[in-house]
Design a protein around this motif. Structure first.
Motif, PDB file in Angstrom:
ATOM      1  N   ASP A   1       0.829  -1.208   0.000  1.00  0.00           N
ATOM      2  CA  ASP A   1       0.000   0.000   0.000  1.00  0.00           C
ATOM      3  C   ASP A   1       0.864   1.259   0.000  1.00  0.00           C
ATOM      4  OD1 ASP A   1      -2.435  -1.398   0.044  1.00  0.00           O
ATOM      5  OD2 ASP A   1      -2.342  -1.616   2.227  1.00  0.00           O
ATOM      6  N   ASP A   2       2.147   1.082   0.283  1.00  0.00           N
ATOM      7  CA  ASP A   2       3.105   2.187   0.337  1.00  0.00           C
ATOM      8  C   ASP A   2       3.834   2.270  -1.007  1.00  0.00           C
ATOM      9  OD1 ASP A   2       5.394   3.780   0.661  1.00  0.00           O
ATOM     10  OD2 ASP A   2       5.807   3.028   2.673  1.00  0.00           O
ATOM     11  N   PRO A   3       3.767   3.423  -1.687  1.00  0.00           N
ATOM     12  CA  PRO A   3       4.427   3.554  -2.997  1.00  0.00           C
ATOM     13  C   PRO A   3       5.924   3.231  -2.972  1.00  0.00           C
ATOM     14  CG  PRO A   3       3.017   5.447  -2.591  1.00  0.00           C
ATOM     15  CD  PRO A   3       3.042   4.642  -1.317  1.00  0.00           C
ATOM     16  N   TYR A   4       6.626   3.599  -1.902  1.00  0.00           N
ATOM     17  CA  TYR A   4       8.053   3.314  -1.808  1.00  0.00           C
ATOM     18  C   TYR A   4       8.297   1.809  -1.696  1.00  0.00           C
ATOM     19  CZ  TYR A   4       8.575   8.311  -1.185  1.00  0.00           C
ATOM     20  OH  TYR A   4       8.522   9.663  -1.372  1.00  0.00           O
ATOM     21  N   ASP A   5       7.477   1.132  -0.906  1.00  0.00           N
ATOM     22  CA  ASP A   5       7.597  -0.318  -0.790  1.00  0.00           C
ATOM     23  C   ASP A   5       7.182  -1.022  -2.081  1.00  0.00           C
ATOM     24  OD1 ASP A   5       8.671  -0.394   1.722  1.00  0.00           O
ATOM     25  OD2 ASP A   5       7.040  -1.545   2.630  1.00  0.00           O
ATOM     26  N   GLN A   6       6.219  -0.451  -2.795  1.00  0.00           N
ATOM     27  CA  GLN A   6       5.838  -1.032  -4.091  1.00  0.00           C
ATOM     28  C   GLN A   6       7.034  -1.033  -5.030  1.00  0.00           C
ATOM     29  OE1 GLN A   6       2.550   1.255  -5.594  1.00  0.00           O
ATOM     30  NE2 GLN A   6       1.085   0.433  -4.122  1.00  0.00           N
TER      31      GLN A   6
END
Length: 81
Positions: A11-16
């Protein structure tokens, strides 16, 4: 046997992006290997059979790099922002 587990909050763009980088690492390594091991010979062979200007040569090289990126399913825009 040693094990490692990677966790990503998708759900986190950085983690994506980090997740995409992790799952594409083999594709990227394969692409780099292909580029440095085989493509120079292939491009040199193509250039021997053509009368090309320097800018045409550069375009040919980068066209092939982009073809390889597509072949290995590597989308740089997804991996680098």
């Amino acid at each position: 046997m040693a094990k490692a587990t990677l966790e990503f909050n998708l759900d986190d763009p950085y983690d994506q992006q980090a997740h995409l980088r992790a799952i594409k690492s083999v594709d990227m390594a394969s692409f780099i290997f292909q580029l440095i091991s085989n493509e120079k010979k292939s491009i040199m062979y193509q250039l021997e059979n053509r009368d090309m200007k320097d800018w045409e040569t550069v375009n040919l090289v980068f066209e092939r790099i982009h073809e390889l990126l597509d072949e290995y399913g590597i989308n740089i825009d997804e991996l680098i922002s």
